[in-house]
Design a protein around this motif. Sequence first.
Motif, short mmCIF file in Angstrom:
data_model
loop_
_atom_site.label_atom_id
_atom_site.label_comp_id
_atom_site.label_asym_id
_atom_site.label_seq_id
_atom_site.Cartn_x
_atom_site.Cartn_y
_atom_site.Cartn_z
N UNK A 196 -14.33 17.49 7.38
CA UNK A 196 -13.54 18.64 7.83
C UNK A 196 -13.96 19.89 7.07
N UNK A 197 -14.10 19.76 5.76
CA UNK A 197 -14.47 20.92 4.94
C UNK A 197 -15.84 21.45 5.35
N UNK A 198 -16.77 20.54 5.59
CA UNK A 198 -18.12 20.94 6.00
C UNK A 198 -18.10 21.62 7.37
N UNK A 199 -17.24 21.13 8.26
CA UNK A 199 -17.16 21.69 9.61
C UNK A 199 -16.50 23.07 9.62
N UNK A 200 -15.72 23.36 8.57
CA UNK A 200 -15.07 24.66 8.39
C UNK A 200 -14.28 25.12 9.62
N UNK A 201 -13.31 24.32 10.07
CA UNK A 201 -12.52 24.73 11.24
C UNK A 201 -11.52 25.83 10.89
N UNK A 202 -11.25 26.68 11.84
CA UNK A 202 -10.16 27.65 11.67
C UNK A 202 -8.83 26.94 11.86
N UNK A 203 -8.80 26.04 12.86
CA UNK A 203 -7.57 25.30 13.19
C UNK A 203 -7.84 23.80 13.08
N UNK A 204 -7.02 23.12 12.31
CA UNK A 204 -7.10 21.67 12.16
C UNK A 204 -5.89 21.06 12.85
N UNK A 205 -6.13 20.27 13.89
CA UNK A 205 -5.06 19.57 14.59
C UNK A 205 -4.99 18.15 14.04
N UNK A 206 -3.80 17.74 13.61
CA UNK A 206 -3.63 16.43 12.99
C UNK A 206 -2.64 15.62 13.82
N UNK A 207 -3.15 14.57 14.46
CA UNK A 207 -2.32 13.72 15.31
C UNK A 207 -2.12 12.35 14.72
N UNK A 208 -1.36 12.27 13.64
CA UNK A 208 -1.11 10.99 12.98
C UNK A 208 0.31 10.49 13.22
#
Length: 243
Positions: free
Chosen positions: A151-163
């Motif tokens: 995730x850090x490498x991908x550097x997203x502006x928005x992280x969606x977490x579906x847990x």
Amino acid sequence: MRRITQILEVPFDALTMEEAVEKALGFLEDGGAHYICTPNPEIVMEAQKDHELMEILRKADLVVPDGIGVVWASRYSEIVLKERVAGYDLTQNLFRAIENTEHKVYFFGGAPGVAATAARKMKKVYPGLRIAGGHNGYFDAEEEKKILADIKKAAPSILLVGLGAPKQEKWIYEHLTETGAKIAIGVGGSFDVMAGNVKRAPKLFRKLGLEWFYRLITQPTRWKRMLRLPKFALTVLKKQKRR
């Protein structure tokens, strides 16, 4: 300044969908790390006995009512919620808003293959949407480290977490700064809807505030969870009588 109403001690921002989207877009520009929670009555009731979850909800940067029951309960507060702001719809509106911009989205959670399918289908709906990456919601401690690094490498502006709640809220609270994302949102089972595995309630059901009923008749195994809805209503009414 935030206009907050308390529903059984859980704070909710009194915003319309349009205002919530504008608020979230502001988070993308201010350089900080923010998390958005979308509690429904079930989560509000869970927070009554889960003190960690309650603390997380109280510290969230934006809390919107994903459930008509929460909007109904606000009528007993000084500040009444303007409308239901469903997490799924908030996410869709954000996709539309950041389409054809530099902002990227990472899909994390769901069964194997679901996040990838959801991302691919959202790309079809919003061709200009930039996908940062994705991973399913099955992991151990070692795999979690790899996910965080990805995730850090991908550097997203928005992280969606579906847990699923409250696991996703607790995961976001613990790891948000490690991810480097500007916004993290717990989206529950939204990936299944985005992927086409689960159908949303028809517009009429949503308009009438009966999405919960549609879920019950199409997914009868949810009946135990649905018992929290009348319990939520009774708890709100009892608290109102004590005032």
